[in-house]
Design a protein around this motif. Structure first.
Motif, PDB file in Angstrom:
ATOM      1  N   ASP A 129      -3.352  14.899  25.892  1.00 62.28           N
ATOM      2  CA  ASP A 129      -2.858  14.657  27.239  1.00 62.28           C
ATOM      3  C   ASP A 129      -2.656  13.149  27.365  1.00 62.28           C
ATOM      4  OD1 ASP A 129      -2.211  14.588  29.889  1.00 62.28           O
ATOM      5  OD2 ASP A 129      -4.201  15.117  30.627  1.00 62.28           O
ATOM      6  N   TYR A 130      -1.548  12.647  26.810  1.00 57.55           N
ATOM      7  CA  TYR A 130      -1.377  11.203  26.686  1.00 57.55           C
ATOM      8  C   TYR A 130      -0.996  10.521  27.989  1.00 57.55           C
ATOM      9  CZ  TYR A 130       3.691  12.113  26.311  1.00 57.55           C
ATOM     10  OH  TYR A 130       4.979  12.513  26.532  1.00 57.55           O
ATOM     11  N   ASP A 131      -0.571  11.296  29.000  1.00 60.97           N
ATOM     12  CA  ASP A 131      -0.158  10.669  30.256  1.00 60.97           C
ATOM     13  C   ASP A 131      -1.014  11.098  31.450  1.00 60.97           C
ATOM     14  OD1 ASP A 131       0.705  13.270  30.442  1.00 60.97           O
ATOM     15  OD2 ASP A 131       2.690  12.776  31.200  1.00 60.97           O
ATOM     16  N   ARG A 132      -2.139  11.765  31.165  1.00 62.56           N
ATOM     17  CA  ARG A 132      -3.085  12.139  32.210  1.00 62.56           C
ATOM     18  C   ARG A 132      -2.495  13.079  33.257  1.00 62.56           C
ATOM     19  NH1 ARG A 132      -5.858  11.028  28.669  1.00 62.56           N
ATOM     20  NH2 ARG A 132      -7.179   9.196  28.442  1.00 62.56           N
ATOM     21  N   THR A 133      -1.664  14.012  32.815  1.00 63.33           N
ATOM     22  CA  THR A 133      -1.155  15.031  33.722  1.00 63.33           C
ATOM     23  C   THR A 133      -2.004  16.292  33.684  1.00 63.33           C
ATOM     24  OG1 THR A 133       0.346  15.813  31.993  1.00 63.33           O
ATOM     25  CG2 THR A 133       1.227  14.235  33.584  1.00 63.33           C
ATOM     26  N   GLY A 134      -2.996  16.323  32.788  1.00 64.27           N
ATOM     27  CA  GLY A 134      -3.838  17.503  32.663  1.00 64.27           C
ATOM     28  C   GLY A 134      -3.283  18.552  31.731  1.00 64.27           C
ATOM     29  N   ARG A 135      -2.207  18.218  31.013  1.00 62.61           N
ATOM     30  CA  ARG A 135      -1.580  19.188  30.112  1.00 62.61           C
ATOM     31  C   ARG A 135      -1.575  18.668  28.676  1.00 62.61           C
ATOM     32  NH1 ARG A 135       1.862  19.246  34.724  1.00 62.61           N
ATOM     33  NH2 ARG A 135       3.368  17.835  33.739  1.00 62.61           N
ATOM     34  N   ALA A 136      -1.524  19.592  27.732  1.00 61.50           N
ATOM     35  CA  ALA A 136      -1.519  19.247  26.308  1.00 61.50           C
ATOM     36  C   ALA A 136      -0.087  19.044  25.837  1.00 61.50           C
ATOM     37  CB  ALA A 136      -2.192  20.352  25.499  1.00 61.50           C
ATOM     38  N   HIS A 137       0.218  17.837  25.347  1.00 66.24           N
ATOM     39  CA  HIS A 137       1.554  17.482  24.869  1.00 66.24           C
ATOM     40  C   HIS A 137       1.545  17.418  23.341  1.00 66.24           C
ATOM     41  CE1 HIS A 137       1.964  16.470  29.064  1.00 66.24           C
ATOM     42  NE2 HIS A 137       1.047  15.523  28.948  1.00 66.24           N
ATOM     43  N   LEU A 138       2.696  17.667  22.723  1.00 61.61           N
ATOM     44  CA  LEU A 138       2.791  17.803  21.271  1.00 61.61           C
ATOM     45  C   LEU A 138       3.376  16.562  20.602  1.00 61.61           C
ATOM     46  CD1 LEU A 138       4.070  21.449  20.695  1.00 61.61           C
ATOM     47  CD2 LEU A 138       2.090  20.411  19.582  1.00 61.61           C
TER      48      LEU A 138
ATOM     49  N   LEU B  37       7.988  13.845  20.325  1.00 57.51           N
ATOM     50  CA  LEU B  37       6.936  13.663  21.333  1.00 57.51           C
ATOM     51  C   LEU B  37       7.283  14.570  22.504  1.00 57.51           C
ATOM     52  CD1 LEU B  37       4.365  12.142  22.151  1.00 57.51           C
ATOM     53  CD2 LEU B  37       5.831  10.413  23.199  1.00 57.51           C
ATOM     54  N   TYR B  38       6.757  15.794  22.440  1.00 60.12           N
ATOM     55  CA  TYR B  38       7.150  16.832  23.381  1.00 60.12           C
ATOM     56  C   TYR B  38       6.202  16.860  24.578  1.00 60.12           C
ATOM     57  CZ  TYR B  38      10.488  18.694  20.015  1.00 60.12           C
ATOM     58  OH  TYR B  38      11.559  18.853  19.167  1.00 60.12           O
ATOM     59  N   HIS B  39       6.757  16.520  25.738  1.00 63.69           N
ATOM     60  CA  HIS B  39       5.980  16.488  26.969  1.00 63.69           C
ATOM     61  C   HIS B  39       5.894  17.893  27.566  1.00 63.69           C
ATOM     62  CE1 HIS B  39       5.147  15.635  31.277  1.00 63.69           C
ATOM     63  NE2 HIS B  39       4.414  14.666  30.750  1.00 63.69           N
ATOM     64  N   ASN B  40       4.684  18.350  27.815  1.00 65.16           N
ATOM     65  CA  ASN B  40       4.436  19.668  28.392  1.00 65.16           C
ATOM     66  C   ASN B  40       4.690  19.594  29.898  1.00 65.16           C
ATOM     67  OD1 ASN B  40       3.348  22.082  29.346  1.00 65.16           O
ATOM     68  ND2 ASN B  40       1.597  22.035  27.941  1.00 65.16           N
ATOM     69  N   GLU B  41       5.716  20.288  30.344  1.00 64.38           N
ATOM     70  CA  GLU B  41       6.101  20.239  31.755  1.00 64.38           C
ATOM     71  C   GLU B  41       5.238  21.134  32.635  1.00 64.38           C
ATOM     72  OE1 GLU B  41       8.892  18.128  32.842  1.00 64.38           O
ATOM     73  OE2 GLU B  41       8.169  17.401  30.907  1.00 64.38           O
TER      74      GLU B  41
ATOM     75  N   ILE C  29      -3.663  24.613  20.002  1.00 63.89           N
ATOM     76  CA  ILE C  29      -3.362  24.009  21.294  1.00 63.89           C
ATOM     77  C   ILE C  29      -3.315  25.087  22.370  1.00 63.89           C
ATOM     78  CG2 ILE C  29      -0.913  24.122  20.626  1.00 63.89           C
ATOM     79  CD1 ILE C  29      -0.323  21.882  22.587  1.00 63.89           C
ATOM     80  N   ASP C  30      -4.035  24.884  23.445  1.00 62.20           N
ATOM     81  CA  ASP C  30      -3.947  25.790  24.592  1.00 62.20           C
ATOM     82  C   ASP C  30      -2.879  25.238  25.532  1.00 62.20           C
ATOM     83  OD1 ASP C  30      -4.283  27.570  26.640  1.00 62.20           O
ATOM     84  OD2 ASP C  30      -6.278  26.874  27.234  1.00 62.20           O
ATOM     85  N   PHE C  31      -1.615  25.467  25.181  1.00 63.36           N
ATOM     86  CA  PHE C  31      -0.524  24.793  25.887  1.00 63.36           C
ATOM     87  C   PHE C  31      -0.326  25.327  27.302  1.00 63.36           C
ATOM     88  CE2 PHE C  31       1.769  28.457  24.255  1.00 63.36           C
ATOM     89  CZ  PHE C  31       2.739  28.718  25.214  1.00 63.36           C
ATOM     90  N   ASP C  32      -0.762  26.572  27.568  1.00 65.11           N
ATOM     91  CA  ASP C  32      -0.594  27.132  28.905  1.00 65.11           C
ATOM     92  C   ASP C  32      -1.876  27.098  29.734  1.00 65.11           C
ATOM     93  OD1 ASP C  32      -1.936  28.977  27.387  1.00 65.11           O
ATOM     94  OD2 ASP C  32      -0.505  30.621  27.706  1.00 65.11           O
ATOM     95  N   ALA C  33      -2.916  26.448  29.192  1.00 64.43           N
ATOM     96  CA  ALA C  33      -4.160  26.211  29.931  1.00 64.43           C
ATOM     97  C   ALA C  33      -4.775  27.488  30.490  1.00 64.43           C
ATOM     98  CB  ALA C  33      -3.921  25.196  31.055  1.00 64.43           C
ATOM     99  N   ASP C  34      -4.721  28.569  29.694  1.00 65.32           N
ATOM    100  CA  ASP C  34      -5.327  29.816  30.156  1.00 65.32           C
ATOM    101  C   ASP C  34      -6.687  30.071  29.525  1.00 65.32           C
ATOM    102  OD1 ASP C  34      -4.646  30.465  27.558  1.00 65.32           O
ATOM    103  OD2 ASP C  34      -3.525  32.277  28.069  1.00 65.32           O
ATOM    104  N   GLY C  35      -7.187  29.086  28.746  1.00 68.52           N
ATOM    105  CA  GLY C  35      -8.505  29.217  28.140  1.00 68.52           C
ATOM    106  C   GLY C  35      -8.526  29.919  26.804  1.00 68.52           C
ATOM    107  N   TRP C  36      -7.346  30.281  26.278  1.00 70.76           N
ATOM    108  CA  TRP C  36      -7.247  30.956  24.983  1.00 70.76           C
ATOM    109  C   TRP C  36      -6.451  30.077  24.022  1.00 70.76           C
ATOM    110  CZ3 TRP C  36      -9.109  35.932  23.607  1.00 70.76           C
ATOM    111  CH2 TRP C  36      -9.814  36.583  24.635  1.00 70.76           C
ATOM    112  N   PRO C  37      -6.911  29.963  22.771  1.00 72.07           N
ATOM    113  CA  PRO C  37      -6.248  29.057  21.819  1.00 72.07           C
ATOM    114  C   PRO C  37      -4.913  29.606  21.331  1.00 72.07           C
ATOM    115  CG  PRO C  37      -8.017  30.258  20.722  1.00 72.07           C
ATOM    116  CD  PRO C  37      -8.103  30.613  22.186  1.00 72.07           C
ATOM    117  N   ASP C  38      -3.881  28.782  21.476  1.00 72.19           N
ATOM    118  CA  ASP C  38      -2.555  29.096  20.949  1.00 72.19           C
ATOM    119  C   ASP C  38      -2.337  28.292  19.669  1.00 72.19           C
ATOM    120  OD1 ASP C  38      -2.017  30.528  23.471  1.00 72.19           O
ATOM    121  OD2 ASP C  38      -1.900  28.509  24.333  1.00 72.19           O
TER     122      ASP C  38
END
Length: 552
Positions: A306-315, A327-331, A249-258
């Motif tokens: 991205d289950y709520d269309r915020t543009g972020r990856a949630h767990l 169900l961890y929402h990525n803030e 998961i690229d949770f911080d959206a920096d283009g690198w896989p976490d």
């Protein structure tokens, strides 16, 4: 966070404020009709050995390159020879709703105490290879073509005999070669087995607290079929972990896989990629290490969307009974907030023990839904906890938009509600009708295949990636689409669920939209592509060098 990313998130969140009406969808069991006859052997003989509880997974993948998803089901074996062989099973898709067992002579017909599987083309030769986690030592099988696989474990330098469970291929250093992370569970041996009891008289299965943790492994692909163990050097080899699941998961959206690693009774790990071959552990600061009570949970499988269309990856995390799903929402600021306790998901999953979990859009309305594969570890659990069952039905939560979910399990048809001791759960479009079908693995029981009937009343688009500078599977590629209904995105990845792997192609539900106005692909190599006006209901293959090479 870039301005472009923020704009995408805001526009998408607005577009998906509410879900369209549900379609009449059923998940119909077709196991027997499809010719699937596999039954998992956990080796149970009354000894109550810990590995008997974890089950084994499966994979959807196209082993023969004919464009249709085949099935691999991992098997375990008896502890002592009983005159029978327990083999994993390779099923070829016959393209007519049935499958043929082609295990014999495939090279995958090897007896072992297998647990998990992860599939990818690690040498970029155009054929998907197979990694199987096994109690006595993992195996790497190279796809030789013509339905044949060769065990290249010793030649590869991979040596992992650490009670491995899940695994995931990913290119952590973005050099175009796929590396593999392997989740290892606990230090257990037959001779060192510990006696535990629920009632103080009869032996029962021990919980993982009885055993010491062990390091998971990260193998760096050196090329030429060789791998190097870089677990400690990379910072992901924590010796106290008891790992069962892994999600790239690229949770911080920096283009690198976490990496997110789910641990059983130990803190979960969230490894942030430092872009220099190392990772930093951020699970506690991110809020995903523990439950909301500050206690480490019994975490099993995991996934993201991205289950709520915020543009972020949630767990999404499967947990032990009496702990509910996570169900961890990525803030978007490095923090996650568990939304399950205040939702239908938390209430309805509380008594279930979830192993395989994933997001997928079962009704193709453009919103990722949640499926969980459930089943306890102890046959006699009902004697001490009457509300908890050993066999449990799966759960399906429909995404209603606006961060709300509805439990639609009872609407999926009578056989879907059949209780199981489920472990792995995977999805793929096995019949090329656009909607996603589901397979469950059952601990010490039969695999079960469910056909999606009615999901394709909505429109869809499926995207398959073929890398050139990037790895051949395009693992790590981010695909974004835009249609009249709004924007969606996902990333190509292996792993997730539990000890299993779904189809690598990405299926996007479009609802009533008849076309996609734009597709963009961001490859791990840095290559970026964009394509306009693609009709709905197509499988689109995108080559990193050539662009769209087919629409089927």
């Amino acid at each position: 966070m870039s301005r472009i990313f923020v704009a995408f998130a805001v526009a998408t969140a607005v577009a998906y404020a509410a879900a369209p009406p549900a379609t009449d969808v059923k998940l119909t069991e077709v196991t027997a009709a499809a010719g699937i006859k596999f039954v998992h052997n956990a080796g149970k003989a009354g000894k109550k050995y810990l590995p008997e509880t974890v089950g084994a997974g499966g994979a959807f993948f196209d082993f023969d390159g004919d464009g249709w998803q085949d099935i691999l089901l991992v098997n375990s074996k008896d502890w002592a020879p009983k005159g029978r062989k327990s083999l994993s099973a390779l099923y070829r898709n016959n393209k007519n709703g049935t499958f043929t067992d082609v295990t014999a002579g495939s090279g995958l017909d090897v007896e072992m105490y297998g647990i998990g599987v992860s599939v990818a083309d690690y040498d970029n030769d155009g054929k998907d290879d197979v990694y199987v986690t096994a109690l006595e030592g993992d195996r790497l099988f190279h796809n030789e073509g013509a339905g044949k696989f060769k065990d290249v474990t010793k030649l590869s330098g991979i040596a992992n005999a650490n009670f491995a469970t899940s695994a995931a291929w990913f290119d952590f250093d973005k050099d175009g070669k796929l590396d593999i992370f392997v989740a290892n569970y606990v230090q257990w041996t037959l001779k060192g087995d510990i006696w535990c009891s629920l009632d103080g008289t009869a032996k029962s299965y021990c919980t993982p607290e009885s055993y010491k943790g062990t390091r998971s492994k990260l193998y760096h692909n050196l090329g030429g079929g060789k791998f190097e163990d870089v677990s400690v050097k990379a910072g992901v080899g924590d010796a106290t972990s008891k790992s069962l699941g892994v999600t790239v998961i690229d949770f911080d959206a920096d283009g690198w896989p976490d990496l997110f690693v789910s641990n059983d009774t130990q803190p979960n790990k969230l490894y942030r990629n430092n872009k220099n071959g190392t990772f930093s552990e951020t699970g506690m600061s991110a809020g995903v290490a523990y439950g909301e009570d500050g206690v480490a949970r019994g975490a099993m499988g995991s996934d993201w969307a991205d289950y709520d269309r915020t543009g972020r990856a949630h767990l999404l995390i499967g947990n032990f009974s009496n702990q509910m799903l996570g169900l961890y929402h990525n803030e978007g600021n490095g923090l996650f907030v568990d939304e399950a306790p205040l939702s239908t998901i938390g209430r309805d999953s509380l008594l279930y023990l979830a192993f395989g979990v994933f997001f997928f859009d079962y009704d193709l309305d453009g919103y990722p839904d949640i499926l969980t594969a459930n089943g306890h570890i102890e046959e006699e659990i009902g004697r001490v906890q009457p509300k908890i069952k050993y066999r449990e039905p799966p759960l399906l939560f429909r995404n209603l938009g606006a961060k709300k979910f509805e439990n639609v399990s009872a609407k999926m048809g009578p056989t879907f509600a059949t209780p199981m001791v489920a472990r792995g759960a995977i999805y793929a479009d096995i019949d090329h009708d656009g909607d996603l079908d589901v397979l469950f693995t059952n601990n010490a029981g039969p695999a079960r295949l469910f056909r999606n009937d009615g999901g394709n009343k909505n429109h869809w688009l499926c995207v398959k990636t073929v890398g050139t500078k990037a790895n051949r599977n395009g693992i790590g590629a981010v695909v974004r689409i835009e249609s009249a209904g709004g924007k969606q995105w996902s990333a190509v990845r292996s792993g997730s669920s539990y000890a299993s792997q779904s189809d690598l192609a990405l299926t996007f539900g479009l609802g009533k939209d008849t076309a996609v106005t734009n597709i963009s692909v961001e490859w791990p190599s840095g290559t970026k592509q964009s394509f306009k006006n693609i009709p709905a209901n197509k499988l689109v293959t995108i080559d990193e060098a050539k662009g769209i090479v087919s629409q089927q």
